[in-house]
Design an enzyme around this catalytic site. Structure first.
Site, PDB file in Angstrom:
ATOM      1  N   GLY A   1       0.820  -1.214   0.000  1.00  0.00           N
ATOM      2  CA  GLY A   1       0.000   0.000   0.000  1.00  0.00           C
ATOM      3  C   GLY A   1       0.850   1.258   0.000  1.00  0.00           C
ATOM      4  O   GLY A   1       0.570   2.215  -0.729  1.00  0.00           O
ATOM      5  N   CYS A   2       1.901   1.268   0.796  1.00  0.00           N
ATOM      6  CA  CYS A   2       2.767   2.446   0.881  1.00  0.00           C
ATOM      7  C   CYS A   2       3.525   2.662  -0.424  1.00  0.00           C
ATOM      8  O   CYS A   2       3.748   3.798  -0.838  1.00  0.00           O
ATOM      9  CB  CYS A   2       3.726   2.316   2.055  1.00  0.00           C
TER      10      CYS A   2
END
Length: 163
Positions: free
Chosen positions: A51-52
């Site tokens: 996600g990051c």
């Protein structure tokens, strides 16, 4: 602040807490050095996680549009600079990633505290994004944002594109 207590959340019109943090190369970066320009400051849990990575690459891919509108981007996580440099290099990121290992800046922005993850309460980084005006005041404070589609939403909300 206790491990489970969350700092008060910031809202539009608040002064953005100033900070000086090391970037991926160990250079000190101060928010005050961005006065006169708008800044997106975003907080993310951990470098190189799916996600990051998606969120950082979305900022990278939109950076020219943001910069052309007079907006700089700073990403902040509790990762140490050594981890940030790998993330920065692997993903060819073109904006500063800052290290906040003691989570003091995260806490000052209300981006660290109790959150729900997969239905369970936990304490950690609350994925958050702030748009600061040229005078260092909060224009937008967004908490619990999604990694995917978040940058496009900011661009739309700021009226920069018809994305």
């Amino acid at each position: 602040m206790t491990e489970t207590a969350a700092a008060a959340r910031l809202t539009s019109g608040d002064s953005a807490p100033d900070f000086t943090l090391p970037d991926a190369d160990g250079n000190e970066v101060s928010l005050s050095s961005y006065r006169g320009r708008r800044v997106v400051v975003y907080f993310y849990p951990a470098a190189s996680t799916p996600g990051c990575t998606k969120q950082a690459c979305d900022f990278r891919d939109s950076l020219a549009l943001l910069n052309d509108a007079g907006i700089d981007v700073l990403g902040i996580s509790p990762d140490k600079p050594a981890k940030l440099v790998k993330f920065h290099d692997n993903e060819k990121l073109t904006f500063p990633l800052l290290s906040d290992p003691d989570r003091a800046v995260l806490a000052a922005y209300g981006a660290y505290g109790e959150k729900t993850l997969y239905g369970k309460k936990t304490v950690g980084v609350i994925r958050s994004t702030f748009v600061l005006d040229a005078d260092g005041r909060i224009e937008k404070a967004l908490y619990n944002v999604k990694a995917t589609g978040h940058v496009a939403k900011i661009i739309r909300d700021l009226g920069l594109s018809s994305i």
